[in-house]
Design a protein around this motif. Structure first.
Motif, PDB file in Angstrom:
ATOM      1  N   VAL A  15      16.109  68.392  33.404  1.00  0.00           N
ATOM      2  CA  VAL A  15      15.169  67.280  33.244  1.00  0.00           C
ATOM      3  C   VAL A  15      13.726  67.798  33.218  1.00  0.00           C
ATOM      4  CG1 VAL A  15      14.217  65.221  34.370  1.00  0.00           C
ATOM      5  CG2 VAL A  15      16.698  65.545  34.238  1.00  0.00           C
ATOM      6  N   ALA A  16      13.437  68.794  34.034  1.00  0.00           N
ATOM      7  CA  ALA A  16      12.072  69.348  34.091  1.00  0.00           C
ATOM      8  C   ALA A  16      11.620  69.881  32.733  1.00  0.00           C
ATOM      9  CB  ALA A  16      12.002  70.457  35.139  1.00  0.00           C
ATOM     10  N   SER A  17      12.587  70.270  31.884  1.00  0.00           N
ATOM     11  CA  SER A  17      12.239  70.847  30.579  1.00  0.00           C
ATOM     12  C   SER A  17      11.802  69.793  29.569  1.00  0.00           C
ATOM     13  CB  SER A  17      13.426  71.641  30.025  1.00  0.00           C
ATOM     14  OG  SER A  17      14.491  70.766  29.649  1.00  0.00           O
ATOM     15  N   TYR A  18      12.096  68.503  29.850  1.00  0.00           N
ATOM     16  CA  TYR A  18      11.685  67.473  28.886  1.00  0.00           C
ATOM     17  C   TYR A  18      11.052  66.241  29.541  1.00  0.00           C
ATOM     18  CZ  TYR A  18      16.339  65.504  30.047  1.00  0.00           C
ATOM     19  OH  TYR A  18      17.447  65.004  30.710  1.00  0.00           O
ATOM     20  N   LEU A  19      10.790  66.291  30.844  1.00  0.00           N
ATOM     21  CA  LEU A  19      10.120  65.183  31.523  1.00  0.00           C
ATOM     22  C   LEU A  19       8.704  65.022  30.969  1.00  0.00           C
ATOM     23  CD1 LEU A  19      10.426  63.176  34.000  1.00  0.00           C
ATOM     24  CD2 LEU A  19       9.159  64.900  35.308  1.00  0.00           C
ATOM     25  N   PRO A  20       8.318  63.816  30.543  1.00  0.00           N
ATOM     26  CA  PRO A  20       6.963  63.629  29.996  1.00  0.00           C
ATOM     27  C   PRO A  20       5.894  64.035  31.003  1.00  0.00           C
ATOM     28  CG  PRO A  20       8.338  61.713  29.524  1.00  0.00           C
ATOM     29  CD  PRO A  20       9.126  62.574  30.465  1.00  0.00           C
ATOM     30  N   ALA A  21       4.773  64.513  30.490  1.00  0.00           N
ATOM     31  CA  ALA A  21       3.713  65.054  31.346  1.00  0.00           C
ATOM     32  C   ALA A  21       3.125  64.007  32.287  1.00  0.00           C
ATOM     33  CB  ALA A  21       2.609  65.651  30.469  1.00  0.00           C
ATOM     34  N   LYS A 284       4.684  52.372  26.979  1.00  0.00           N
ATOM     35  CA  LYS A 284       4.873  53.259  28.130  1.00  0.00           C
ATOM     36  C   LYS A 284       6.116  54.123  27.973  1.00  0.00           C
ATOM     37  CE  LYS A 284       4.505  51.333  32.188  1.00  0.00           C
ATOM     38  NZ  LYS A 284       4.602  50.313  33.270  1.00  0.00           N
ATOM     39  N   ALA A 285       7.119  53.603  27.227  1.00  0.00           N
ATOM     40  CA  ALA A 285       8.372  54.340  27.030  1.00  0.00           C
ATOM     41  C   ALA A 285       8.474  54.952  25.641  1.00  0.00           C
ATOM     42  CB  ALA A 285       9.564  53.415  27.269  1.00  0.00           C
ATOM     43  N   ALA A 286       7.523  54.645  24.761  1.00  0.00           N
ATOM     44  CA  ALA A 286       7.618  55.060  23.368  1.00  0.00           C
ATOM     45  C   ALA A 286       7.384  56.563  23.210  1.00  0.00           C
ATOM     46  CB  ALA A 286       6.620  54.287  22.514  1.00  0.00           C
ATOM     47  N   THR A 287       8.188  57.180  22.361  1.00  0.00           N
ATOM     48  CA  THR A 287       8.001  58.586  22.008  1.00  0.00           C
ATOM     49  C   THR A 287       7.092  58.673  20.791  1.00  0.00           C
ATOM     50  OG1 THR A 287       9.839  58.715  20.449  1.00  0.00           O
ATOM     51  CG2 THR A 287      10.365  59.011  22.793  1.00  0.00           C
ATOM     52  N   ALA A 288       6.719  59.877  20.438  1.00  0.00           N
ATOM     53  CA  ALA A 288       5.858  60.070  19.266  1.00  0.00           C
ATOM     54  C   ALA A 288       6.527  59.575  17.988  1.00  0.00           C
ATOM     55  CB  ALA A 288       5.506  61.552  19.132  1.00  0.00           C
ATOM     56  N   GLN A 289       7.874  59.605  17.955  1.00  0.00           N
ATOM     57  CA  GLN A 289       8.605  59.161  16.762  1.00  0.00           C
ATOM     58  C   GLN A 289       8.743  57.642  16.684  1.00  0.00           C
ATOM     59  OE1 GLN A 289       9.766  61.207  19.135  1.00  0.00           O
ATOM     60  NE2 GLN A 289      10.571  63.102  18.244  1.00  0.00           N
ATOM     61  N   GLY A 290       8.489  56.942  17.801  1.00  0.00           N
ATOM     62  CA  GLY A 290       8.668  55.492  17.820  1.00  0.00           C
ATOM     63  C   GLY A 290       9.953  55.039  18.483  1.00  0.00           C
ATOM     64  N   TYR A 291      10.670  55.964  19.115  1.00  0.00           N
ATOM     65  CA  TYR A 291      11.849  55.595  19.909  1.00  0.00           C
ATOM     66  C   TYR A 291      11.397  55.119  21.290  1.00  0.00           C
ATOM     67  CZ  TYR A 291      13.705  59.043  16.538  1.00  0.00           C
ATOM     68  OH  TYR A 291      13.999  59.758  15.406  1.00  0.00           O
ATOM     69  N   LEU A 292      12.290  54.473  22.030  1.00  0.00           N
ATOM     70  CA  LEU A 292      12.033  54.127  23.421  1.00  0.00           C
ATOM     71  C   LEU A 292      12.883  55.020  24.321  1.00  0.00           C
ATOM     72  CD1 LEU A 292      11.889  50.198  23.385  1.00  0.00           C
ATOM     73  CD2 LEU A 292      10.008  51.852  23.204  1.00  0.00           C
ATOM     74  N   HIS A 293      12.231  55.823  25.143  1.00  0.00           N
ATOM     75  CA  HIS A 293      12.900  56.692  26.106  1.00  0.00           C
ATOM     76  C   HIS A 293      12.565  56.128  27.486  1.00  0.00           C
ATOM     77  CE1 HIS A 293      14.116  61.156  26.950  1.00  0.00           C
ATOM     78  NE2 HIS A 293      14.778  60.301  27.708  1.00  0.00           N
ATOM     79  N   VAL A 294      13.441  55.291  27.993  1.00  0.00           N
ATOM     80  CA  VAL A 294      13.169  54.535  29.215  1.00  0.00           C
ATOM     81  C   VAL A 294      13.580  55.360  30.435  1.00  0.00           C
ATOM     82  CG1 VAL A 294      13.648  52.416  30.497  1.00  0.00           C
ATOM     83  CG2 VAL A 294      13.517  52.354  27.987  1.00  0.00           C
ATOM     84  N   TRP A 295      12.599  55.808  31.181  1.00  0.00           N
ATOM     85  CA  TRP A 295      12.850  56.522  32.430  1.00  0.00           C
ATOM     86  C   TRP A 295      12.963  55.498  33.561  1.00  0.00           C
ATOM     87  CZ3 TRP A 295      13.414  61.847  32.944  1.00  0.00           C
ATOM     88  CH2 TRP A 295      13.229  62.570  31.766  1.00  0.00           C
ATOM     89  N   PRO A 296      13.775  55.785  34.590  1.00  0.00           N
ATOM     90  CA  PRO A 296      14.026  54.792  35.647  1.00  0.00           C
ATOM     91  C   PRO A 296      12.771  54.281  36.341  1.00  0.00           C
ATOM     92  CG  PRO A 296      15.556  56.631  35.852  1.00  0.00           C
ATOM     93  CD  PRO A 296      14.572  57.013  34.793  1.00  0.00           C
ATOM     94  N   GLN A 297      11.755  55.142  36.482  1.00  0.00           N
ATOM     95  CA  GLN A 297      10.556  54.740  37.221  1.00  0.00           C
ATOM     96  C   GLN A 297       9.575  53.922  36.380  1.00  0.00           C
ATOM     97  OE1 GLN A 297      11.442  57.809  36.170  1.00  0.00           O
ATOM     98  NE2 GLN A 297       9.840  59.325  36.584  1.00  0.00           N
ATOM     99  N   LEU A 298       9.774  53.851  35.063  1.00  0.00           N
ATOM    100  CA  LEU A 298       8.816  53.155  34.207  1.00  0.00           C
ATOM    101  C   LEU A 298       8.826  51.644  34.434  1.00  0.00           C
ATOM    102  CD1 LEU A 298       9.172  54.983  30.768  1.00  0.00           C
ATOM    103  CD2 LEU A 298       7.279  55.128  32.400  1.00  0.00           C
ATOM    104  N   TYR A 299      10.036  51.065  34.438  1.00  0.00           N
ATOM    105  CA  TYR A 299      10.167  49.605  34.586  1.00  0.00           C
ATOM    106  C   TYR A 299      11.071  49.225  35.756  1.00  0.00           C
ATOM    107  CZ  TYR A 299       8.692  50.154  29.695  1.00  0.00           C
ATOM    108  OH  TYR A 299       8.046  50.510  28.543  1.00  0.00           O
ATOM    109  N   ASP A 300      11.328  50.207  36.650  1.00  0.00           N
ATOM    110  CA  ASP A 300      12.237  49.979  37.777  1.00  0.00           C
ATOM    111  C   ASP A 300      13.603  49.518  37.261  1.00  0.00           C
ATOM    112  OD1 ASP A 300      13.223  49.809  40.316  1.00  0.00           O
ATOM    113  OD2 ASP A 300      12.166  47.967  40.863  1.00  0.00           O
ATOM    114  N   SER A 301      14.196  50.330  36.405  1.00  0.00           N
ATOM    115  CA  SER A 301      15.468  49.980  35.765  1.00  0.00           C
ATOM    116  C   SER A 301      16.334  51.226  35.653  1.00  0.00           C
ATOM    117  CB  SER A 301      15.203  49.426  34.362  1.00  0.00           C
ATOM    118  OG  SER A 301      14.708  50.456  33.501  1.00  0.00           O
ATOM    119  N   GLU A 302      17.489  51.083  34.998  1.00  0.00           N
ATOM    120  CA  GLU A 302      18.281  52.251  34.636  1.00  0.00           C
ATOM    121  C   GLU A 302      17.558  53.029  33.541  1.00  0.00           C
ATOM    122  OE1 GLU A 302      22.176  51.137  33.329  1.00  0.00           O
ATOM    123  OE2 GLU A 302      23.024  51.285  35.342  1.00  0.00           O
TER     124      GLU A 302
END
Length: 479
Positions: A15-21, A284-302
């Protein structure tokens, strides 16, 4: 969860290799070890949002809207009620008015919903247990055709039961490896949802053992399956159609890299549909390509991943396949159709039904409208809903006639109170005082939504709930 949640060191290193900055590892681990907020989705095939909010207030349930799904709410019940009555045994759940569904899993259907048009053909390629399928059916307002596919036999049964409870009538179920759709149903669908089988890294908040067998090698193996599925989905998609790809995992191996595989394979015929404006704060979850990469801490979700694509042109397919075997349904006899139509008109005031009546042996089925172009391309486990069985003295209505079409009835409808509903779901007859006003069959409702059939019998309504649906334990009320 808690500190017992298993999070292997190799997973953390990966995860550390791709966790957003802008996110921290400490924040990620803390989220993984925090329990999920319960979320529910209102089934608008059976209940309006306004009525749900009214019912929740009456029950002293605290609800909070989920920003990316108009029908979704985070829900909190009192500790006493939680201890005494599982939410699955409440009236709102038993009636099919709500579905307990993790908040971020509501995102993929919502990504597809922005382009749905009534009457279209939609495929849910990996459908069980039915949360997203029933959400799609509600977004389609039971119109058009929704094909729901599931490879697992046991999960297919669960899916079928869910759709009956939720009042879904526009669905056909299939039981295949999703790889078949590109070959047998080439360019047949306006929209496709591929919620792909995955390593489930994002589900650790509800399953403390989700990462117990985690390995990078397993991620890579699953990714190969995902590539075949997304290829099949794209071949089954019509030109101009949309494909939503989603997983409940975090690794780019199963997410961004699968999308890159699609873009490279069909580079001249596909474009990304950005999701960064799907809902407030989606960026907040959007990638540069326009995908949504939802991390658990972003919206308090899975954790979740969602990508959307448009097919911009036809892709040649030289190895299309054709189903063998005869289609087992026909339009049936005029006598049987008339007996059924006369029965529901006289007993329930129903003058017409939204679909096509078909026959198989003595069974009458209601197919979704516009099914005819798809019905002979593959073999289905079931199409539409079984509404009746014919016999020499007339017709016997089926349970799902009531759960899926009971809202159309204007006569012989009986609203269950909590005590009567408890008796009904436990397989007991419903006592009446004073005696019932009519004869024949009656649609039973709970929370204003149809839940099944009964039969008027003087001082009681005879229970017609199928035996396999009878429940035991505490229901409806709690003290």
């Amino acid at each position: 969860m808690d500190n017992k949640t298993y999070i292997p060191d190799d997973f953390i290193a990966d995860v550390a290799s791709y966790l957003p900055a802008h996110l921290t590892m400490d924040g990620f681990i803390a989220s993984c070890r925090t329990g999920l907020r319960r979320a529910v989705r209102v089934n608008t095939l059976k209940m309006s949002l306004q009525e749900f909010e009214h019912q929740a207030a009456q029950l002293n349930w605290h609800i909070e809207p989920i920003p990316w799904c108009e029908q979704g709410y985070w829900l909190t019940r009192s500790a006493e009620e939680e201890a005494n009555l599982p939410i699955g045994n409440t009236a709102l759940h038993l009636s099919g008015c709500i579905y307990v569904q993790e908040a971020s899993s509501m995102l993929p259907p919502m990504a597809l919903a922005t382009c749905l048009v009534p009457g279209e053909h939609v495929l849910d390629m990996a459908a069980a247990p039915g949360s997203k399928t029933s959400q799609l059916a509600a977004l389609m307002d039971n119109q058009g055709v929704l094909i729901a596919n599931e490879l697992s036999s046991s999960r297919l049964k669960t899916l079928a039961a869910t759709l009956k409870r939720m009042g879904v009538a526009n669905c056909a179920l299939s039981h295949f490896d999703g790889q078949v759709f590109g070959d047998y149903m080439y360019e047949s669908f306006d929209h496709i949802l591929l919620d792909a089988p995955c390593s489930g890294e994002g589900t650790v908040r509800k399953d403390p053992d989700a990462l117990k067998n985690w390995s990078l090698a397993s991620n890579l193996d699953i990714a190969e399956v995902q590539k075949t599925l997304i290829h099949s989905a794209f071949m089954a998609l019509k030109p101009g159609g949309t494909l939503v790809y989603s997983t409940c995992t975090l690794t780019p191996v199963e997410n961004q890299q699968i999308c890159e595989h699609l873009l490279e394979t069909f580079s001249e015929h596909v474009e990304i549909v950005p999701l960064n404006t799907l809902f407030p704060d989606a960026n907040k979850a959007a990638t540069a390509q326009g995908y949504l990469h939802v991390w658990p801490q972003l919206y308090d979700s899975e954790g979740f991943f969602i990508a959307k694509f448009k097919k911009t042109g036809s892709v040649e397919h030289l190895q299309q396949k054709t189903k063998k075997g005869q289609f087992p349904f026909s339009s049936g006899s005029k006598k049987d159709r008339q007996a059924f139509e006369t029965s529901i008109k006289q007993q329930f005031g129903i003058k017409s039904l939204p679909g096509t009546l078909m026959s198989r042996d003595k069974e009458l089925w209601l197919f979704p409208q516009h099914m005819e172009t798809l019905q002979e391309k593959i073999k289905y486990s079931r199409i539409g809903i079984k509404v009746a069985t014919t016999h020499k003295n007339g017709v016997k209505l089926e349970h799902e006639f009531a759960t899926c079409l009971g809202h159309l009835a204007t006569n012989n409808v009986f609203e269950l109170d909590p005590a009567q509903a408890k008796a009904y779901f436990q397989g007991q007859d419903i006592r009446l005082d004073p005696p019932g006003p009519a004869q024949g069959e009656v649609v039973l409702t709970l929370c204003g939504a149809p839940v099944g059939l009964g039969k008027w019998q003087k001082a009681k309504i005879k229970n017609k709930l199928p035996r396999d649906l009878v429940l035991n334990g505490q229901l409806i009320t709690w003290v």
